[in-house]
Design a protein around this motif. Structure first.
Motif, PDB file in Angstrom:
ATOM      1  N   ASP A 481       0.811  -1.212   0.000  1.00 37.37           N
ATOM      2  CA  ASP A 481       0.000   0.000   0.000  1.00 37.37           C
ATOM      3  C   ASP A 481       0.853   1.275   0.000  1.00 37.37           C
ATOM      4  O   ASP A 481       0.350   2.378   0.181  1.00 37.37           O
ATOM      5  N   SER A 482       2.160   1.113  -0.219  1.00 34.84           N
ATOM      6  CA  SER A 482       3.040   2.267  -0.304  1.00 34.84           C
ATOM      7  C   SER A 482       2.927   2.943  -1.661  1.00 34.84           C
ATOM      8  O   SER A 482       2.641   2.310  -2.678  1.00 34.84           O
ATOM      9  N   LYS A 483       3.182   4.247  -1.712  1.00 32.27           N
ATOM     10  CA  LYS A 483       3.194   4.962  -2.992  1.00 32.27           C
ATOM     11  C   LYS A 483       4.357   4.504  -3.873  1.00 32.27           C
ATOM     12  O   LYS A 483       4.383   4.775  -5.074  1.00 32.27           O
ATOM     13  N   HIS A 484       5.327   3.820  -3.260  1.00 35.89           N
ATOM     14  CA  HIS A 484       6.481   3.330  -4.010  1.00 35.89           C
ATOM     15  C   HIS A 484       6.282   1.924  -4.568  1.00 35.89           C
ATOM     16  O   HIS A 484       7.200   1.367  -5.164  1.00 35.89           O
ATOM     17  N   PHE A 485       5.094   1.366  -4.359  1.00 35.82           N
ATOM     18  CA  PHE A 485       4.847   0.002  -4.850  1.00 35.82           C
ATOM     19  C   PHE A 485       4.499   0.083  -6.341  1.00 35.82           C
ATOM     20  O   PHE A 485       3.350  -0.073  -6.754  1.00 35.82           O
ATOM     21  N   ASN A 486       5.517   0.351  -7.143  1.00 40.00           N
ATOM     22  CA  ASN A 486       5.348   0.440  -8.593  1.00 40.00           C
ATOM     23  C   ASN A 486       6.694   0.143  -9.243  1.00 40.00           C
ATOM     24  O   ASN A 486       7.749   0.160  -8.585  1.00 40.00           O
ATOM     25  N   GLN A 487       6.641  -0.139 -10.533  1.00 39.97           N
ATOM     26  CA  GLN A 487       7.847  -0.582 -11.232  1.00 39.97           C
ATOM     27  C   GLN A 487       8.930   0.496 -11.233  1.00 39.97           C
ATOM     28  O   GLN A 487      10.112   0.199 -11.053  1.00 39.97           O
ATOM     29  N   GLU A 488       8.535   1.738 -11.422  1.00 39.10           N
ATOM     30  CA  GLU A 488       9.510   2.821 -11.503  1.00 39.10           C
ATOM     31  C   GLU A 488      10.310   2.946 -10.209  1.00 39.10           C
ATOM     32  O   GLU A 488      11.547   3.035 -10.226  1.00 39.10           O
ATOM     33  N   SER A 489       9.619   2.933  -9.069  1.00 32.83           N
ATOM     34  CA  SER A 489      10.308   3.098  -7.782  1.00 32.83           C
ATOM     35  C   SER A 489      11.189   1.897  -7.464  1.00 32.83           C
ATOM     36  O   SER A 489      12.324   2.053  -7.003  1.00 32.83           O
ATOM     37  N   LEU A 490      10.666   0.692  -7.699  1.00 31.68           N
ATOM     38  CA  LEU A 490      11.453  -0.500  -7.395  1.00 31.68           C
ATOM     39  C   LEU A 490      12.697  -0.578  -8.269  1.00 31.68           C
ATOM     40  O   LEU A 490      13.778  -0.965  -7.806  1.00 31.68           O
ATOM     41  N   MET A 491      12.573  -0.213  -9.544  1.00 35.18           N
ATOM     42  CA  MET A 491      13.739  -0.226 -10.425  1.00 35.18           C
ATOM     43  C   MET A 491      14.730   0.872 -10.029  1.00 35.18           C
ATOM     44  O   MET A 491      15.953   0.680 -10.125  1.00 35.18           O
ATOM     45  N   LYS A 492      14.221   2.006  -9.570  1.00 35.19           N
ATOM     46  CA  LYS A 492      15.100   3.070  -9.088  1.00 35.19           C
ATOM     47  C   LYS A 492      15.963   2.555  -7.933  1.00 35.19           C
ATOM     48  O   LYS A 492      17.180   2.783  -7.904  1.00 35.19           O
ATOM     49  N   ALA A 493      15.338   1.850  -6.992  1.00 35.97           N
ATOM     50  CA  ALA A 493      16.081   1.288  -5.868  1.00 35.97           C
ATOM     51  C   ALA A 493      17.055   0.216  -6.331  1.00 35.97           C
ATOM     52  O   ALA A 493      18.181   0.123  -5.838  1.00 35.97           O
ATOM     53  N   ALA A 494      16.629  -0.602  -7.301  1.00 32.91           N
ATOM     54  CA  ALA A 494      17.479  -1.678  -7.810  1.00 32.91           C
ATOM     55  C   ALA A 494      18.732  -1.133  -8.480  1.00 32.91           C
ATOM     56  O   ALA A 494      19.795  -1.764  -8.469  1.00 32.91           O
ATOM     57  N   TRP A 495      18.620   0.056  -9.065  1.00 32.61           N
ATOM     58  CA  TRP A 495      19.769   0.694  -9.720  1.00 32.61           C
ATOM     59  C   TRP A 495      20.593   1.533  -8.745  1.00 32.61           C
ATOM     60  O   TRP A 495      21.554   2.181  -9.141  1.00 32.61           O
ATOM     61  N   GLY A 496      20.194   1.533  -7.475  1.00 28.68           N
ATOM     62  CA  GLY A 496      20.989   2.229  -6.470  1.00 28.68           C
ATOM     63  C   GLY A 496      20.416   3.543  -6.004  1.00 28.68           C
ATOM     64  O   GLY A 496      21.021   4.227  -5.164  1.00 28.68           O
ATOM     65  N   GLY A 497      19.251   3.943  -6.519  1.00 29.17           N
ATOM     66  CA  GLY A 497      18.625   5.184  -6.101  1.00 29.17           C
ATOM     67  C   GLY A 497      17.984   5.058  -4.734  1.00 29.17           C
ATOM     68  O   GLY A 497      17.844   3.964  -4.191  1.00 29.17           O
ATOM     69  N   THR A 498      17.581   6.172  -4.166  1.00 28.40           N
ATOM     70  CA  THR A 498      16.943   6.165  -2.847  1.00 28.40           C
ATOM     71  C   THR A 498      15.485   6.585  -2.978  1.00 28.40           C
ATOM     72  O   THR A 498      15.112   7.366  -3.845  1.00 28.40           O
ATOM     73  N   LEU A 499      14.659   6.046  -2.090  1.00 33.58           N
ATOM     74  CA  LEU A 499      13.237   6.355  -2.065  1.00 33.58           C
ATOM     75  C   LEU A 499      12.938   7.142  -0.796  1.00 33.58           C
ATOM     76  O   LEU A 499      13.426   6.806   0.280  1.00 33.58           O
ATOM     77  N   ASP A 500      12.106   8.169  -0.923  1.00 31.00           N
ATOM     78  CA  ASP A 500      11.717   8.900   0.274  1.00 31.00           C
ATOM     79  C   ASP A 500      10.761   8.041   1.081  1.00 31.00           C
ATOM     80  O   ASP A 500      10.026   7.219   0.546  1.00 31.00           O
ATOM     81  N   ASP A 501      10.752   8.247   2.394  1.00 27.12           N
ATOM     82  CA  ASP A 501       9.941   7.433   3.304  1.00 27.12           C
ATOM     83  C   ASP A 501       8.555   8.057   3.431  1.00 27.12           C
ATOM     84  O   ASP A 501       8.412   9.164   3.938  1.00 27.12           O
ATOM     85  N   ASP A 502       7.506   7.331   2.958  1.00 23.59           N
ATOM     86  CA  ASP A 502       6.171   7.925   2.993  1.00 23.59           C
ATOM     87  C   ASP A 502       5.357   7.516   4.229  1.00 23.59           C
ATOM     88  O   ASP A 502       4.219   7.893   4.376  1.00 23.59           O
ATOM     89  N   SER A 503       5.929   6.721   5.110  1.00 20.07           N
ATOM     90  CA  SER A 503       5.330   6.431   6.412  1.00 20.07           C
ATOM     91  C   SER A 503       6.347   5.635   7.215  1.00 20.07           C
ATOM     92  O   SER A 503       7.317   5.146   6.654  1.00 20.07           O
ATOM     93  N   PRO A 504       6.161   5.469   8.511  1.00 22.09           N
ATOM     94  CA  PRO A 504       7.142   4.728   9.284  1.00 22.09           C
ATOM     95  C   PRO A 504       7.391   3.315   8.792  1.00 22.09           C
ATOM     96  O   PRO A 504       8.458   2.762   8.995  1.00 22.09           O
ATOM     97  N   SER A 505       6.385   2.692   8.138  1.00 20.89           N
ATOM     98  CA  SER A 505       6.562   1.290   7.768  1.00 20.89           C
ATOM     99  C   SER A 505       6.389   1.028   6.289  1.00 20.89           C
ATOM    100  O   SER A 505       6.391  -0.098   5.852  1.00 20.89           O
ATOM    101  N   GLN A 506       6.204   2.095   5.511  1.00 16.99           N
ATOM    102  CA  GLN A 506       5.941   1.894   4.104  1.00 16.99           C
ATOM    103  C   GLN A 506       6.961   2.634   3.264  1.00 16.99           C
ATOM    104  O   GLN A 506       7.283   3.796   3.518  1.00 16.99           O
ATOM    105  N   GLY A 507       7.466   1.951   2.241  1.00 21.25           N
ATOM    106  CA  GLY A 507       8.415   2.585   1.349  1.00 21.25           C
ATOM    107  C   GLY A 507       9.699   2.964   2.064  1.00 21.25           C
ATOM    108  O   GLY A 507      10.394   3.894   1.696  1.00 21.25           O
ATOM    109  N   SER A 508      10.049   2.254   3.121  1.00 21.20           N
ATOM    110  CA  SER A 508      11.197   2.643   3.926  1.00 21.20           C
ATOM    111  C   SER A 508      12.489   2.166   3.312  1.00 21.20           C
ATOM    112  O   SER A 508      12.542   1.186   2.588  1.00 21.20           O
ATOM    113  N   LEU A 509      13.546   2.899   3.611  1.00 20.53           N
ATOM    114  CA  LEU A 509      14.881   2.460   3.260  1.00 20.53           C
ATOM    115  C   LEU A 509      15.387   1.552   4.363  1.00 20.53           C
ATOM    116  O   LEU A 509      15.200   1.805   5.535  1.00 20.53           O
ATOM    117  N   ALA A 510      16.039   0.473   3.943  1.00 23.59           N
ATOM    118  CA  ALA A 510      16.571  -0.439   4.944  1.00 23.59           C
ATOM    119  C   ALA A 510      17.964   0.004   5.361  1.00 23.59           C
ATOM    120  O   ALA A 510      18.655   0.661   4.618  1.00 23.59           O
TER     121      ALA A 510
END
Length: 510
Positions: A481-510
């Protein structure tokens, strides 16, 4: 002169208990890329083996440039100009590129000795024509899968092949290697070489092919220009029914943490890997080839040693140093390499289905054959394994049906945590849905499912949460249910990019 470089007419091939091909047809034009698609068990492998001289048809004819041919062995097929690049590459990894290309086609000098200077020069030229600037004197095994595949194609180019069959050629390739293969196919097409491109990936067929032929249950169904097909019509023709939802995701009830990994380290491979996997959910693992996803699963399963970190199952720390301990701890691991690590190919379906839980099928010192037969029959029906008998040798099954046997083997254990590594690689759309339904059943039962996949639509379609890895590091953990649950965001992370945190438990950086 025939308009087709190779034509197969009314071909029938019967094996004990099964008619593999029934009046099959196929026709390939010079300079054409013909896609070939069908469910696992549809007859694609048998069709390929008939064309390459491995099997002789019981009925039907083969024509090469209008001339009827009879092949008694693969050498005769190759001499007629038919070559095949198989899904499992036929590479001698310790031999040089040159040796692999010229094997059984050696060039000799005036003294009768092998003319390596001439062969190295020709091998370098052929590989360069396929976009590979490599040293042909180096061992083939020192190069990646993409180069090894080009070595196989080079063999076909060297014999002046009129038609090249490519059997699931992208199944083990990374994104850049796939791009190079597509480029090579177009180059071969421009030279007037016909290509039969066998793939389960519909997007590849639409990108590359001029026409697509569909076969089902050993029979020819239809051939159309690519513009006359779409996803729905191809799937309907292939499986004989409409598949409205390619990813039939069902949701379980999220339970407690079943598996927790803390700060896993493996020298040069894994770096501070941490994540949690819950009961009643599918945890997807995404990333590029070499991201460390499979290595993480192998380490958790005890197949590879960890240098540091902790593993918890149901909140209790466990020590897992080998797969036997992992199985006792309730972990099932469906490996990426089903043939090399998941099955005993020379054994029957009956025996493979009990391999992971022999004790569970024993009464004292002896196997309970009645219970084995009952459970095996249940597995065959529930997983829709296409086989003439439970005693069929697993090596005789199609790839998709072999995968179902691997799944059945682990379903027959007392596992609570199921790791699926590339569970649908090399299997057709219908078989994929059956695998997804197994996952649905497991999460509904409160089990924990971890799925490693290189197919982003599969990750998005079936996962409740996704861990994205790159170079052995967890880059992001994304809830459904994160705004990052899409192909663009996941591929961005896979290529080394960072995702902003849209809630304490969603779309978080590990």
């Amino acid at each position: 002169m025939s308009e087709y470089v190779v034509e197969l007419k009314n071909c029938t091939k019967i094996f004990p208990g099964v008619k593999a091909l029934d009046k099959m047809q196929l026709a390939v034009k010079p300079g054409e890329i013909l896609g070939l698609i069908g469910e696992n068990g549809a007859g694609k492998s048998t069709l390929i083996k008939v064309l390459t001289g491995v099997h002789k048809p019981d009925e039907g004819e083969i024509y090469v440039e209008g001339k009827q041919m009879t092949f008694h062995n693969p050498n005769e097929s190759a001499a007629a100009g038919i070559a095949c690049v198989y899904q499992e590459l036929n590479i001698e990894k310790l031999l040089s590129i040159t040796d692999n290309i010229f094997i059984n086609k050696w060039k000799k000098g005036p003294m009768g000795l092998l003319d390596y200077a001439s062969m190295h020069k020709k091998a370098k030229e052929v590989m360069a024509s396929l976009g590979q600037d490599v040293d042909p004197t180096k061992p083939a095994g020192s190069f990646g899968m993409g180069v090894q595949q080009m070595i196989e194609i080079a063999k076909a180019v060297l014999i002046d092949a009129k038609m090249i069959i490519m059997d699931e050629p992208t199944s083990s390739l990374g994104e850049k290697e796939v791009e190079q293969l597509m480029k090579t196919c177009r180059e071969l097409k421009s030279r007037g070489i016909g290509i039969v491109f066998v793939s389960h990936k519909l997007e590849e067929l639409f990108e590359l092919c001029d026409r697509v032929e569909v076969i089902r249950d050993g029979q020819y169904i239809d051939t159309r220009d690519i513009k006359d097909w779409n996803n729905d019509s191809l799937i309907a023709a292939m499986v004989g029914r409409s598949l409205d939802n390619l990813f039939p995701k069902e949701f379980g009830v999220k339970g407690e943490v079943a598996l927790k990994a803390e700060h896993l380290e493996e020298g040069g491979v894994l770096h501070d890997v941490s994540f949690e996997a819950y009961r009643g959910q599918v945890l997807g693992f995404a990333g590029l080839v070499g991201a460390g996803r499979t290595e993480t699963m192998r380490a958790i399963f005890g197949a590879d040693p960890l240098d540091g970190g902790k593993i918890y199952i149901d909140g209790k720390e466990v020590t897992i140093k080998n797969p036997g301990q992992a199985i006792k701890a309730g972990i099932a691991f469906l490996t990426e390499d089903r043939k090399g690590q998941g099955l005993v190919l020379a054994e029957s379906i009956r025996n493979n289905l009990i391999l992971a839980n022999l004790k569970g099928f024993c009464d004292g010192m002896f196997l309970n054959q009645k219970r084995i037969l009952e459970k095996g029959t249940e597995n065959i029906e529930s997983l829709r394994i296409k086989t003439p008998s439970i005693d069929e040798v697993v090596g005789q099954l199609s790839g998709g049906n072999q995968q179902k046997v691997v799944i059945g083997k682990w379903v027959n254990t007392d596992a609570e945590i199921f790791i699926f590594d590339e569970p649908t690689r090399g299997i057709d759309v219908g078989a994929k849905i059956e695998v997804y339904n197994v996952m649905n059943r497991l999460v509904k039962e409160g089990k924990c499912v971890i799925m490693v996949s290189s197919e982003m639509p599969e990750i998005l379609g079936m996962s409740d949460r996704v861990v994205v890895m790159r170079e052995g590091v967890v880059k992001a953990v994304v809830d459904r249910d994160s705004k990052h649950f899409n192909q663009e965001s996941l591929m961005k992370a896979a290529w080394g990019g960072t995702l902003d945190d849209d809630s304490p438990s969603q779309g978080s950086l590990a």
